[in-house]
Scaffold this active site. Structure first.
Site, PDB file in Angstrom:
ATOM      1  N   GLU A  78      -4.818  -4.850  -3.466  1.00  0.00           N
ATOM      2  CA  GLU A  78      -6.094  -4.148  -3.311  1.00  0.00           C
ATOM      3  C   GLU A  78      -5.975  -2.702  -3.754  1.00  0.00           C
ATOM      4  O   GLU A  78      -6.860  -2.142  -4.366  1.00  0.00           O
ATOM      5  CB  GLU A  78      -6.570  -4.216  -1.858  1.00  0.00           C
ATOM      6  CG  GLU A  78      -5.692  -3.482  -0.868  1.00  0.00           C
ATOM      7  CD  GLU A  78      -6.199  -3.622   0.553  1.00  0.00           C
ATOM      8  OE1 GLU A  78      -6.486  -2.590   1.165  1.00  0.00           O
ATOM      9  OE2 GLU A  78      -6.292  -4.752   1.043  1.00  0.00           O
ATOM     10  N   ILE A  84       7.007   3.136   4.808  1.00  0.00           N
ATOM     11  CA  ILE A  84       7.561   1.786   4.692  1.00  0.00           C
ATOM     12  C   ILE A  84       7.279   1.179   3.313  1.00  0.00           C
ATOM     13  O   ILE A  84       8.215   0.708   2.639  1.00  0.00           O
ATOM     14  CB  ILE A  84       7.052   0.879   5.828  1.00  0.00           C
ATOM     15  CG1 ILE A  84       7.639   1.348   7.177  1.00  0.00           C
ATOM     16  CG2 ILE A  84       7.436  -0.573   5.574  1.00  0.00           C
ATOM     17  CD1 ILE A  84       7.097   0.605   8.381  1.00  0.00           C
ATOM     18  N   GLY A 105       2.590   4.804   2.235  1.00  0.00           N
ATOM     19  CA  GLY A 105       3.272   5.208   3.453  1.00  0.00           C
ATOM     20  C   GLY A 105       4.771   5.080   3.316  1.00  0.00           C
ATOM     21  O   GLY A 105       5.299   4.600   2.306  1.00  0.00           O
ATOM     22  N   GLY A 112       0.803  -1.215   0.000  1.00  0.00           N
ATOM     23  CA  GLY A 112       0.000   0.000   0.000  1.00  0.00           C
ATOM     24  C   GLY A 112       0.833   1.260   0.000  1.00  0.00           C
ATOM     25  O   GLY A 112       1.821   1.370  -0.726  1.00  0.00           O
TER      26      GLY A 112
END
Length: 445
Positions: A232, A213, A211, A209
């Site tokens: 996703e 990290i 961010g 996703g």
């Protein structure tokens, strides 16, 4: 081509009746023009529910003065909904993302669906553009379907085409596609990102996703080859890797050569990349995120983050104690699916510490995010049975198939050094490891 029934946002919100259940799209797919006008009918209706997921904007109807009229039901909280929760007019819908639509529909049917879409094409179709996590299923169930057609929204492919005859009303919109600010990776992110990247092999299939990290993981992948994507959320970093030729899907065992996602969120570079791009497939969330579908991708790698993890592997990824912060999303879906895949792997990443305010002194102090037990009331987003690899800036703990004693040892080894002795002591005192169980049970009796 059939004519489109075009109305203004003001006319659209006047379709709302008392006790209606309104559903809007996820993230960039929310019906912005409609939501911006919804407060205008506050004096005409009562007990109206709005169900959303990761809303990108704070609208006037969300103001505290309207809390007796409008109530928010959220599949995934964003800052605006967290504020409403504090005011008492929002509630979270516990869900694994692949069941978001189906389980909600088993409980409640929508009166109105409103969401964003692309401009209509010459064949009379629009594209739902930024996602189909639950959107089409809600449209099929709703009494009234309203779409905001916008030429600034990219035309995407997959399960997102809708004919104008299946839409009751259109609003002509001209707002920009919402963008997410880029999050720069810090030194901790880069260490974690490199640890994870070292496990990724040429030809692997990835889910991650946004961010610091995930961005750091992506930045460490430019020396890889033939990576695939089944995720996703499609992000800007994924688009950059695809444009660089790192991602081509040539080794995928499911949807070979295609980038598979259920929703898109990032910056204009991403939106330009997905526009009219047949290599990107935006598919139904119940399909994309179903663990049994994810598992059909050989070499699937799932990368997620958590807020806190206990010494046995339980992950609290969506709440701070009992306070809902975000949502489960697809963390459990993707972790389970990846581990069921041939040669699959799942990663949970977190910093070893966080600065937490001391309630007694008011001062912020450094505390371990690897803890003997989760903060009281914390939601377990990923149960310990489903945790595979855990990563901090101090290394990787491989937990697959391990005992509790082994988990304690491995997780403490990647905790911040200043907390390791304390964690060992707590593990012993709490009988997480060792201890005379017969004596403990006797005391409890």
């Amino acid at each position: 081509m059939e004519s489109m029934n075009i109305i203004t946002p003001e006319e659209a919100v006047n379709l709302v009746k008392s006790n209606d259940e309104i559903v809007t799209g996820l993230g960039c797919s929310e019906g912005r023009s409609f939501m911006e006008s919804l407060h205008l009918v506050a004096d005409k209706v009562e007990n109206v529910s709005v169900t959303n997921c990761l809303p990108m904007n704070k609208f006037d109807f969300m103001e505290e003065k309207y809390k007796d009229v409008f109530f928010i039901n959220g599949w995934f909280y964003s800052p605006a909904v967290r504020a409403l929760h504090r005011n008492g007019n929002a509630s979270f819908i516990p869900n694994n993302l692949h069941f978001a639509a189906t389980k909600r529909l088993a409980h409640k049917q929508p009166s109105i669906y409103v969401g964003a879409c692309s401009a209509v094409d010459k064949h009379g179709f629009v594209s739902l553009s930024m996602g189909n996590t639950y959107e089409k299923r809600m449209m099929d169930a709703a009494d009234i379907v309203i779409l905001e057609t916008n030429k600034k929204f990219p035309r995407t492919f997959g399960d997102v085409d809708v004919h104008v005859s299946d839409v009751d009303y259109f609003i002509e919109a001209d707002y920009e596609v919402p963008e997410l600010p880029h999050v720069e990776s810090n030194e901790k992110d880069k260490k974690i990102g490199q640890y994870i990247a070292d496990y990724i092999q040429d030809g692997d299939n990835l889910q991650f996703g946004i961010g610091g990290i995930p961005n750091a993981v992506a930045a460490a992948l430019y020396d890889k080859k033939n990576l695939g994507i089944h995720t996703e959320m499609l992000t800007s970093e994924i688009a950059k890797l695809a444009q660089a030729g790192v991602i081509n899907g040539s080794k995928k065992t499911l949807h070979k050569g295609k980038i598979v996602t259920t929703f898109i969120m990032g910056n204009q570079l991403l939106y330009d990349f997905v526009d009219d791009n047949p290599s990107v497939m935006v598919l139904d969330g119940n399909y994309v995120n179903h663990p049994s579908i994810i598992a059909q991708n050989d070499n699937q790698v799932s990368i997620n983050t958590t807020l806190e993890i206990d010494l046995t592997g339980q992950c609290a990824s969506e709440s701070i104690g009992p306070i809902q912060y975000s949502g489960t999303g697809g963390q459990a879906d993707t972790a389970r699916g990846a581990q069921d895949a041939k040669n699959g792997k799942s990663f949970i990443a977190l910093y070893s510490t966080a600065m937490i305010r001391n309630k007694e002194t008011g001062e912020r102090e450094e505390r371990s995010k690897i803890v003997p037990f989760l903060t009281p009331g914390a939601v377990v987003s990923l149960q310990r049975n489903d945790v595979d690899h855990v990563v901090t800036e101090y290394g990787v703990a491989e937990l697959r198939g391990t005992t509790v004693n082994e988990r304690v040892e491995r997780l403490i080894a990647i905790a911040h050094p200043k907390f390791r002795n304390e964690l060992w002591q707590q593990a012993k005192e709490l009988n997480i490891i060792g201890g005379d169980l017969d004596a403990i049970y006797a005391e409890q009796r």
